[in-house]
Design an enzyme around this catalytic site. Structure first.
Site, PDB file in Angstrom:
ATOM      1  N   GLU A 224       0.859  -1.195   0.000  1.00 45.07           N
ATOM      2  CA  GLU A 224       0.000   0.000   0.000  1.00 45.07           C
ATOM      3  C   GLU A 224       0.887   1.235   0.000  1.00 45.07           C
ATOM      4  OE1 GLU A 224      -2.325   0.452   3.662  1.00 45.07           O
ATOM      5  OE2 GLU A 224      -0.937  -0.923   4.647  1.00 45.07           O
ATOM      6  N   LYS A 226       2.565   4.582   1.306  1.00 41.57           N
ATOM      7  CA  LYS A 226       2.924   5.182   2.598  1.00 41.57           C
ATOM      8  C   LYS A 226       2.569   6.655   2.468  1.00 41.57           C
ATOM      9  CE  LYS A 226       7.085   5.850   5.416  1.00 41.57           C
ATOM     10  NZ  LYS A 226       6.318   6.103   6.610  1.00 41.57           N
ATOM     11  N   ARG A 231       1.691   9.417  11.452  1.00 40.64           N
ATOM     12  CA  ARG A 231       1.115   8.150  11.882  1.00 40.64           C
ATOM     13  C   ARG A 231       0.423   8.371  13.217  1.00 40.64           C
ATOM     14  NH1 ARG A 231       3.374   2.831  11.775  1.00 40.64           N
ATOM     15  NH2 ARG A 231       1.659   1.433  12.334  1.00 40.64           N
ATOM     16  N   ARG A 246       2.605   8.635  17.103  1.00 39.31           N
ATOM     17  CA  ARG A 246       3.350   7.379  17.026  1.00 39.31           C
ATOM     18  C   ARG A 246       4.098   7.087  18.319  1.00 39.31           C
ATOM     19  NH1 ARG A 246       8.397   5.638  14.408  1.00 39.31           N
ATOM     20  NH2 ARG A 246       9.168   7.719  14.793  1.00 39.31           N
ATOM     21  N   GLU A 271      -3.051   7.184   9.104  1.00 34.77           N
ATOM     22  CA  GLU A 271      -2.205   8.342   8.816  1.00 34.77           C
ATOM     23  C   GLU A 271      -3.078   9.577   8.898  1.00 34.77           C
ATOM     24  OE1 GLU A 271       0.961   7.368   7.915  1.00 34.77           O
ATOM     25  OE2 GLU A 271       1.833   9.375   7.631  1.00 34.77           O
ATOM     26  N   LYS A 393       9.201  -0.504   4.814  1.00 38.20           N
ATOM     27  CA  LYS A 393       8.875   0.732   4.101  1.00 38.20           C
ATOM     28  C   LYS A 393       9.902   0.904   3.013  1.00 38.20           C
ATOM     29  CE  LYS A 393      11.227   3.523   7.543  1.00 38.20           C
ATOM     30  NZ  LYS A 393      10.986   4.215   8.785  1.00 38.20           N
TER      31      LYS A 393
END
Ligand SMILES: [Zn+2]
Ligand SMILES: [Zn+2]
Lengths: 527, 337
Positions: A224, A226, A231, A246, A271, A393
């Site tokens: 998916e 980023k 976050r 986060r 996000e 990531k």
């Protein structure tokens, strides 16, 4: 208060994170309850007095100190609280130093009318460091470079209890954290947390390496985007709703629109973005809303918050974290369709059947709002921290610019003998038609220790002017600067600001005249 | 010249304070024929005078620092010994600032003037304590003449240094100190606190320490830091001139905690400016309370203020009903700030 003030003083002058952790750990180990708990609260913003003391203090000072001498002193020192702390008349022996807990409890319960006399008594009992710490504590501005996260990390290092375990219960605890300290020092069990929302430590990813990419089995992974926001964990439980960063900071106050939109009894991972008409706004727009204790109505309207959901940790009381990722996704989608919460959507999964297709997707990721690609194992449970082999990531390639070193500033702490903070510029045409450099960014990392030595020598040998700790150097040396993005800024002379710039390479070989122009930088701005 | 009009017989010329009936300058800023020198800091003891009068310790400091440039002729005088110079009587009495530092007591036709030089009232194991001399005119220094400057106990500051050493046992602690006075005071205060390990010195500090020891000031074991192995300096206390602390010299030290011992460290902006991690408020100058107290105790009817910030102290002097004025000494910049 004395020990806490000494800690604050030491922290304020200590730049290194590890050294700060050591100082905090030493304080927690040697300070009794409840003082250490109140200190922890002050450092994590759990105590936030913000008392409007300006009037009170100036009246107290007028009664004790000659106004002319105070004025001259204030001009020299540059800070009113510090000036008062320094020239408050010493009482000498007799006045007792107040305990931090005594101060906190008195401030929380005292009527405003008695506060000035309480304050005067405390100031009488403290030394200059103590008085300064007290005034900073009461006015809500400790400014010692310690985040809530760092304070919790210090607790973890001091006690040996993993940080994630502390974070998990953190938001169910309150100052002075007696049960927490009992647990951390092995004298009590894990504290019971109440019915409100608590922070569940997030699952984080690793930057993917080339060799790992080659091993990605398309059928075992989901991909998916980023998204380029922050976050967050959105948590609602027992009628209360919270938004956590986060690192477990409660940022609900800055984003009331996103919080209000949350349905009951759910814990979500996503996000946080600013979205307008279904489009993700640049990160800069989100930044405008961060770190504000309150948000104006105009801001809510012009910069609306939105959460793009990645994952679901709890549905009602059911803990979904042990389920495989792909099952949690299915639960998230079903739940979202039924609950239809506003200001949210689900981050879509991307189709791919080979690593080559992934690379193609990654290379095309230039649109606003996308920071890169995420690869998640379909069967990964939700594991707090950064477990290996589960989530990757793959940040899109950074932007780069060849810029010219203009100024260098001395670093702090270990680097105080080096010119280690660099301001670099790009060329533009001045009003008189000649080319001039305009600063476009500043960075103090990305180079090795060996390179730092060379850069330091370069600065010393090419200084043309100096202003305190800053040296202006001949425009000779080119840096290849890497950065994540660039946006417009009215605060900078060049009109641009870089996000996360670092010195990628030092181009000793490249003539400064061939460095990039401001026009090149402007063209990199994604509107 | 009239004895009651002090500014008729004590004047300021291009080289500093001049005593007309005695025919000498006190701490002149450039070479003169006859100079009385209060102490060996370079902003007070300049080279090239024809004739210098000072304490034995101050002459030794000047000789060490200036070599053959120090003077053509010199005369040592003991504390308290009265000398006739021209029409005036001159005595040097302890100022408590550094080894050999003196106040100059000048008497002429029944009037007494005390030129303080640099001084402090707090305890210092490395020099003779300040001696109060009542006078009609007191010429005082004013380095820390703002009420925000109240230097605490040097022992408490040294305790901070020792505590930090316990907290960071694998790092060196490098303390910026001026070579004459501060360096030896910090060492002696460490010894008073029971610290008996060798103290490591930057090369520029070694000579001055030897000089103190030759005058009977015991400093305990000292070692040169230059040439020492990085490993050896872990957990040790190293003293260096301030300029070396934040320059390339200190790179030889293992992950040093940078400290600085100075009265200026009381103000955060000053400590920040220097990039200090451990500011230590240790000063060899009188703080605000000491300045105010000393002026009071001398009983002086007139006070001249020099060497630092004048405005606040003169304001205070006026508020006590005394005459006060700034003595603008030209070209005097304090070495010992
Ligand atoms: Zn001096
Ligand atoms: Zn001086």
């Amino acid at each position: 208060m004395k020990a806490f003030a000494e800690l604050l003083d030491r922290l304020a002058y200590t730049p290194s994170r590890n050294d700060k952790l050591r100082l905090l750990g030493g304080y927690f180990a040697s300070t009794p309850d409840p003082d250490r708990g109140f200190a922890l609260a002050a450092l994590t913003e759990g105590l936030f007095f913000r008392l409007p003391l300006r009037r009170t203090l100036s009246e107290m000072v007028e009664a004790r100190i000659d106004p002319v001498l105070f004025g001259l002193s204030r001009d020299y020192v540059g800070d009113t609280a510090e000036t008062i702390a320094l020239l408050w008349p010493e009482r000498g022996a007799g006045a007792e130093a107040p305990a931090l807990s005594e101060i906190v409890q008195a401030v929380q319960t005292a009527a405003p009318a008695v506060l000035p006399s309480l304050l005067a008594g405390w100031l009488d009992g403290l030394d200059p460091t103590g008085r300064f710490g007290l005034l900073k504590l009461l006015t809500g501005a400790l400014r010692v470079g310690v985040s809530a996260r760092l304070a919790k990390t210090a607790l973890a290092e001091w006690s040996g209890v993993p940080l994630a375990n502390i974070e998990e219960i953190w938001h169910g605890l309150a100052p002075p954290y007696g049960a927490l300290f009992a647990w951390l020092s092995g004298e009590g069990g894990r504290p019971e947390v109440g019915a409100g929302p608590v922070f569940r430590p997030l699952m984080l990813s690793h930057q993917i390496e080339d060799w790992e990419l080659a091993l990605i089995e398309p059928s075992a992974f989901a991909a998916e985007w980023k998204w380029d926001g922050i976050r967050v964990q959105a948590s609602s439980r027992g009628g209360e709703k919270r938004l956590f960063s986060r690192t477990g900071d409660d940022i609900s106050a800055s984003f009331p629109d996103a919080v209000e939109a949350l349905p009951e009894d759910v814990v979500l991972d996503g996000e946080l973005l600013v979205m307008r008409d279904g489009e993700v706004a640049p990160f800069n727009d989100l930044q405008q809303r961060l770190n504000r204790k309150s948000v104006t109505a105009a801001m809510l309207k012009s910069h609306p918050a939105h959460i793009r959901l990645y994952d679901m940790l709890f549905e009602s009381e059911e803990d979904l974290r042990p389920l495989p990722f792909i099952e949690r996704r299915a639960r998230l989608e079903a739940w979202h369709e039924a609950a239809t919460p506003p200001r949210t959507d689900i981050s879509g999964l991307l189709d791919f059947s080979s690593v080559a297709e992934l690379e193609h997707l990654w290379a095309g990721a230039r649109a606003t709002g996308i920071e890169g690609l995420m690869l998640k194992r379909r069967d990964s449970p939700y594991i707090a921290g950064r477990p290996k082999g589960h989530w990757y990531k793959w940040k899109r390639a950074p932007l780069t610019l060849d810029a010219v070193l203009m100024y260098a500033q001395r670093g702090s702490g270990k680097r105080s003998s080096y010119y280690s903070d660099y301001t670099f510029g790009a060329w533009r045409e001045a009003a008189n038609g000649e080319r001039e450099l305009v600063p476009v960014g500043k960075s103090y990392f990305g180079f090795t220790d060996a390179e730092l030595k060379e850069l330091d020598a370069f600065v010393r040998n090419h200084t043309v002017d100096s202003f305190g700790p800053v040296r202006q150097v001949e425009p000779k040396l080119v840096f290849e600067v890497a950065f994540d993005s660039v946006h417009r800024s009215t605060r900078h002379k060049s009109g641009v600001a870089m996000r996360f710039p670092r010195i990628h390479r030092i181009r000793w070989d490249k003539p400064a005249e061939e460095a990039d122009t401001l026009a090149t930088v402007l063209a990199m701005i994604v509107a | 010249m009239h004895p009651d009009r002090f500014d008729s017989w004590l004047t300021v010329d291009g080289k500093g304070l001049y005593c007309r009936p005695g025919g000498f300058h006190v701490d002149p800023s450039s070479a003169v024929d006859r100079a009385v020198i209060t102490h060996g800091h370079s902003d007070h003891a300049r080279p090239g005078h024809t004739h210098v009068l000072a304490t034995r310790e101050t002459l030794a400091v000047m000789q060490t620092r200036l070599g053959t440039q120090a003077w053509r002729g010199s005369q040592a005088v003991a504390y308290g010994e009265a000398l006739q110079i021209g029409e005036v009587t001159v005595r040097l009495v302890p100022a408590g600032h550094v080894l050999g530092s003196a106040q100059v007591v000048i008497e002429w036709k029944g009037r007494r003037v005390v030129v303080s030089g640099d001084y402090k009232r707090s305890a210092d194991p490395t020099c003779a304590p300040y001696e109060l001399v009542p006078c009609q005119l007191f010429i005082t220094e004013a380095t820390f003449a703002l009420p925000v400057f109240q230097h605490g106990d040097a022992g408490a500051e040294v305790a901070k240094l020792l505590k930090s050493r316990e907290q960071f046992p694998e790092r060196a602690h490098v303390v910026g100190v001026y070579g004459l006075g501060k360096c030896q005071r910090v060492i002696a205060t460490l010894r008073q606190a029971g610290y008996s390990r060798p103290i490591w010195l930057h090369g520029a500090l070694i000579e001055c320490c030897a000089l103190y020891e030759s005058f009977g000031v015991a400093l305990g074991p000292l070692k040169p830091a230059t040439g020492a192995k990085r490993e050896e300096l872990k957990g040790e206390i190293v003293l260096a001139p301030p300029s070396a602390v934040d320059d390339r010299w200190s790179r030889r030290l293992p992950d040093p905690v940078t400290a600085f011992a100075s009265g200026w460290m009381r103000v955060r902006a000053r400590a920040r400016q220097r990039g200090v991690e451990l500011p230590l408020v240790i000063s060899d100058h009188a703080d605000w309370r000491e300045l105010v107290m000393t002026i009071e105790q001398t009983g002086a009817e007139e006070v001249w203020v020099t060497h630092g910030r004048e405005d606040a102290l003169i304001y205070h002097i006026h508020s006590t009903g005394r005459r006060g004025r700034a003595l603008a000494l030209i070209g005097l910049e304090d070495e010992d700030r």
